[in-house]
Design a protein around this motif. Structure first.
Motif, PDB file in Angstrom:
ATOM      1  N   LEU A 193      62.697  40.451  -7.344  1.00 59.04           N
ATOM      2  CA  LEU A 193      61.261  40.707  -7.356  1.00 59.04           C
ATOM      3  C   LEU A 193      61.029  42.185  -7.062  1.00 59.04           C
ATOM      4  O   LEU A 193      61.515  42.709  -6.056  1.00 59.04           O
ATOM      5  CB  LEU A 193      60.609  39.839  -6.282  1.00 59.04           C
ATOM      6  CG  LEU A 193      59.116  39.967  -6.074  1.00 59.04           C
ATOM      7  CD1 LEU A 193      58.356  39.577  -7.336  1.00 59.04           C
ATOM      8  CD2 LEU A 193      58.693  39.080  -4.898  1.00 59.04           C
TER       9      LEU A 193
ATOM     10  N   ASN B 282      58.257  48.853  -0.958  1.00 56.60           N
ATOM     11  CA  ASN B 282      59.480  49.604  -0.679  1.00 56.60           C
ATOM     12  C   ASN B 282      59.727  50.849  -1.536  1.00 56.60           C
ATOM     13  O   ASN B 282      60.856  51.293  -1.674  1.00 56.60           O
ATOM     14  CB  ASN B 282      60.701  48.669  -0.666  1.00 56.60           C
ATOM     15  CG  ASN B 282      60.750  47.745  -1.851  1.00 56.60           C
ATOM     16  OD1 ASN B 282      60.169  48.043  -2.878  1.00 56.60           O
ATOM     17  ND2 ASN B 282      61.430  46.622  -1.719  1.00 56.60           N
TER      18      ASN B 282
ATOM     19  N   SER C 278      64.910  50.654   2.613  1.00 61.90           N
ATOM     20  CA  SER C 278      63.611  49.965   2.523  1.00 61.90           C
ATOM     21  C   SER C 278      63.180  49.227   3.784  1.00 61.90           C
ATOM     22  O   SER C 278      62.014  48.873   3.910  1.00 61.90           O
ATOM     23  CB  SER C 278      63.553  49.021   1.321  1.00 61.90           C
ATOM     24  OG  SER C 278      64.781  48.807   0.756  1.00 61.90           O
TER      25      SER C 278
ATOM     26  N   TYR D   4      72.850  42.460  -2.677  1.00 62.55           N
ATOM     27  CA  TYR D   4      72.413  41.488  -3.683  1.00 62.55           C
ATOM     28  C   TYR D   4      71.928  42.181  -4.950  1.00 62.55           C
ATOM     29  O   TYR D   4      72.234  41.769  -6.060  1.00 62.55           O
ATOM     30  CB  TYR D   4      71.293  40.636  -3.090  1.00 62.55           C
ATOM     31  CG  TYR D   4      70.730  39.645  -4.067  1.00 62.55           C
ATOM     32  CD1 TYR D   4      71.418  38.470  -4.347  1.00 62.55           C
ATOM     33  CD2 TYR D   4      69.538  39.893  -4.725  1.00 62.55           C
ATOM     34  CE1 TYR D   4      70.922  37.574  -5.260  1.00 62.55           C
ATOM     35  CE2 TYR D   4      69.035  39.001  -5.640  1.00 62.55           C
ATOM     36  CZ  TYR D   4      69.728  37.834  -5.903  1.00 62.55           C
ATOM     37  OH  TYR D   4      69.231  36.957  -6.816  1.00 62.55           O
TER      38      TYR D   4
ATOM     39  N   ASP E  50      63.823  43.276   8.083  1.00 63.76           N
ATOM     40  CA  ASP E  50      64.197  43.744   6.732  1.00 63.76           C
ATOM     41  C   ASP E  50      63.095  43.403   5.744  1.00 63.76           C
ATOM     42  O   ASP E  50      62.237  42.561   6.026  1.00 63.76           O
ATOM     43  CB  ASP E  50      65.545  43.153   6.295  1.00 63.76           C
ATOM     44  CG  ASP E  50      66.258  44.062   5.273  1.00 63.76           C
ATOM     45  OD1 ASP E  50      65.732  45.149   4.939  1.00 63.76           O
ATOM     46  OD2 ASP E  50      67.345  43.689   4.797  1.00 63.76           O
ATOM     47  N   ASP E  51      63.134  44.085   4.593  1.00 60.51           N
ATOM     48  CA  ASP E  51      62.090  43.854   3.589  1.00 60.51           C
ATOM     49  C   ASP E  51      62.280  42.510   2.891  1.00 60.51           C
ATOM     50  O   ASP E  51      61.333  41.751   2.740  1.00 60.51           O
ATOM     51  CB  ASP E  51      62.007  45.022   2.589  1.00 60.51           C
ATOM     52  CG  ASP E  51      63.294  45.278   1.811  1.00 60.51           C
ATOM     53  OD1 ASP E  51      64.371  44.810   2.247  1.00 60.51           O
ATOM     54  OD2 ASP E  51      63.240  45.954   0.768  1.00 60.51           O
ATOM     55  N   PHE E  52      63.528  42.215   2.474  1.00 56.82           N
ATOM     56  CA  PHE E  52      63.804  40.970   1.750  1.00 56.82           C
ATOM     57  C   PHE E  52      64.906  40.185   2.446  1.00 56.82           C
ATOM     58  O   PHE E  52      65.794  40.772   3.063  1.00 56.82           O
ATOM     59  CB  PHE E  52      64.308  41.277   0.337  1.00 56.82           C
ATOM     60  CG  PHE E  52      63.219  41.453  -0.687  1.00 56.82           C
ATOM     61  CD1 PHE E  52      62.703  40.363  -1.366  1.00 56.82           C
ATOM     62  CD2 PHE E  52      62.712  42.711  -0.976  1.00 56.82           C
ATOM     63  CE1 PHE E  52      61.703  40.509  -2.313  1.00 56.82           C
ATOM     64  CE2 PHE E  52      61.709  42.879  -1.920  1.00 56.82           C
ATOM     65  CZ  PHE E  52      61.205  41.775  -2.594  1.00 56.82           C
ATOM     66  N   LEU E  53      64.868  38.877   2.287  1.00 63.28           N
ATOM     67  CA  LEU E  53      65.992  38.020   2.671  1.00 63.28           C
ATOM     68  C   LEU E  53      66.375  37.206   1.445  1.00 63.28           C
ATOM     69  O   LEU E  53      65.542  36.469   0.903  1.00 63.28           O
ATOM     70  CB  LEU E  53      65.600  37.094   3.829  1.00 63.28           C
ATOM     71  CG  LEU E  53      66.641  36.068   4.283  1.00 63.28           C
ATOM     72  CD1 LEU E  53      67.895  36.749   4.835  1.00 63.28           C
ATOM     73  CD2 LEU E  53      66.071  35.141   5.365  1.00 63.28           C
ATOM     74  N   ALA E  54      67.615  37.382   0.998  1.00 65.92           N
ATOM     75  CA  ALA E  54      68.097  36.640  -0.177  1.00 65.92           C
ATOM     76  C   ALA E  54      69.292  35.786   0.258  1.00 65.92           C
ATOM     77  O   ALA E  54      69.142  34.633   0.644  1.00 65.92           O
ATOM     78  CB  ALA E  54      68.443  37.614  -1.301  1.00 65.92           C
ATOM     79  N   ASN E  55      70.483  36.394   0.249  1.00 60.19           N
ATOM     80  CA  ASN E  55      71.668  35.654   0.696  1.00 60.19           C
ATOM     81  C   ASN E  55      71.990  35.886   2.178  1.00 60.19           C
ATOM     82  O   ASN E  55      72.924  35.301   2.704  1.00 60.19           O
ATOM     83  CB  ASN E  55      72.876  36.044  -0.162  1.00 60.19           C
ATOM     84  CG  ASN E  55      72.702  35.573  -1.585  1.00 60.19           C
ATOM     85  OD1 ASN E  55      72.241  34.458  -1.830  1.00 60.19           O
ATOM     86  ND2 ASN E  55      73.039  36.426  -2.543  1.00 60.19           N
TER      87      ASN E  55
HETATM   88  P1  5GP Z   1      70.531  39.754   1.243  1.00 60.82           P
HETATM   89  O1  5GP Z   1      71.358  40.733   1.995  1.00 60.82           O
HETATM   90  O2  5GP Z   1      69.735  38.833   2.105  1.00 60.82           O
HETATM   91  O3  5GP Z   1      71.312  39.037   0.190  1.00 60.82           O
HETATM   92  O4  5GP Z   1      69.483  40.611   0.439  1.00 60.82           O
HETATM   93  C1  5GP Z   1      68.582  41.385   1.146  1.00 60.82           C
HETATM   94  C2  5GP Z   1      68.643  42.813   0.709  1.00 60.82           C
HETATM   95  O5  5GP Z   1      68.769  42.935  -0.699  1.00 60.82           O
HETATM   96  C3  5GP Z   1      67.360  43.495   1.121  1.00 60.82           C
HETATM   97  O6  5GP Z   1      67.679  44.481   2.067  1.00 60.82           O
HETATM   98  C4  5GP Z   1      66.793  44.078  -0.146  1.00 60.82           C
HETATM   99  O7  5GP Z   1      66.901  45.470  -0.114  1.00 60.82           O
HETATM  100  C5  5GP Z   1      67.639  43.531  -1.276  1.00 60.82           C
HETATM  101  N1  5GP Z   1      66.951  42.480  -2.066  1.00 60.82           N
HETATM  102  C6  5GP Z   1      67.286  41.170  -2.143  1.00 60.82           C
HETATM  103  N2  5GP Z   1      66.500  40.514  -3.010  1.00 60.82           N
HETATM  104  C7  5GP Z   1      65.628  41.425  -3.467  1.00 60.82           C
HETATM  105  C8  5GP Z   1      64.553  41.356  -4.396  1.00 60.82           C
HETATM  106  O8  5GP Z   1      64.218  40.313  -4.994  1.00 60.82           O
HETATM  107  N3  5GP Z   1      63.873  42.505  -4.620  1.00 60.82           N
HETATM  108  C9  5GP Z   1      64.182  43.676  -3.996  1.00 60.82           C
HETATM  109  N4  5GP Z   1      63.437  44.745  -4.272  1.00 60.82           N
HETATM  110  N5  5GP Z   1      65.199  43.786  -3.120  1.00 60.82           N
HETATM  111  C10 5GP Z   1      65.914  42.671  -2.861  1.00 60.82           C
END
Ligand code: 5GP
Length: 195
Positions: free
Chosen positions: A20, A27, A60, A100, A125-130
């Motif tokens: 997204l 960000n 971000s 990610y 943090d801005d996003f949480l994915a994995n």
């Molecule tokens: P994770 O480490 O939880 O897999 O992903 C989180 C990090 O990946 C965040 O710090 C963010 O910068 C980036 N991220 C994950 N998904 C997205 C997304 O859908 N859009 C954006 N802009 N950044 C993401």
């Protein structure tokens, strides 16, 4: 519905791989009104945790983290993705984070001088994915012998395993906005109730 969710609905752009793009207000270009909402909501939820420091990862996470730190009146610390010449390797807490969005593993680090066993650290943090970025920060906090006060996320992609992994690790997670599903074909986002 909160202001961040409204902005996502109005201006979020869906990219391949369930990414997204919300860099017109979160960000890259930053809407201060979004930041004000984030700051107040995280403060309200975590205010009893005796937070002594707010930790994020560059770049971000910095904007929301500094806002939250200002509200708690504590320092904000961000993990760096490259070691500056002024920081000796033995003076840093280091961990690996898989990105990610970039699909690469990189080391992030903080100066050992800025995290101690007395700290109670709120991770933002801005996003949480994995969950890789947040778990990397948790690892750094634990290397310092400090406590994680909680994890505050601006946008949680609830269909990915990050939240579950953080909760399994015993962490209290609060997300401003939770996304249940992303339909890239129709550019539709479904939101999830709760935080
Ligand atoms: P994770 O480490 O939880 O897999 O992903 C989180 C990090 O990946 C965040 O710090 C963010 O910068 C980036 N991220 C994950 N998904 C997205 C997304 O859908 N859009 C954006 N802009 N950044 C993401």
């Amino acid at each position: 519905m909160g202001y961040l969710q409204k902005r996502i609905e109005a201006d979020g752009i869906i990219y391949p791989g369930n990414v997204l793009k919300i860099d017109s207000f979160l960000n890259h270009q930053i809407d201060p009104k979004v930041m004000k909402e984030i700051e107040a909501e995280f403060y309200d939820y975590f205010k009893d945790r005796k937070v002594t420091k707010v930790l994020t990862v560059e770049a971000s996470g910095i904007a929301p983290a500094i806002m939250v730190a200002a509200h708690f009146d504590v320092p904000m610390l961000f993990a760096k993705k490259a070691r500056p010449a002024t920081l000796k390797a033995e003076d840093a807490f280091v961990t690996d984070v898989y990105s990610y969005t970039k699909k690469i593993t990189s080391k992030v680090m903080v100066n050992k001088a800025y995290l101690t066993a007395d700290d109670s650290v709120l991770i933002i943090d801005d996003f949480l994915a994995n969950g890789e970025a947040s778990l990397g920060l948790v690892d750094i906090v634990r290397q310092a012998g400090a406590k994680v006060a909680g994890v505050g996320i601006c946008v949680e992609k609830s269909f990915q395993p990050g939240r579950g992994r953080l909760e399994e690790a015993g962490l209290d997670v609060y997300s401003i906005v939770r996304i249940e599903a992303i339909d890239s074909e129709n550019q539709r986002i479904t939101f999830k109730e709760g935080h």
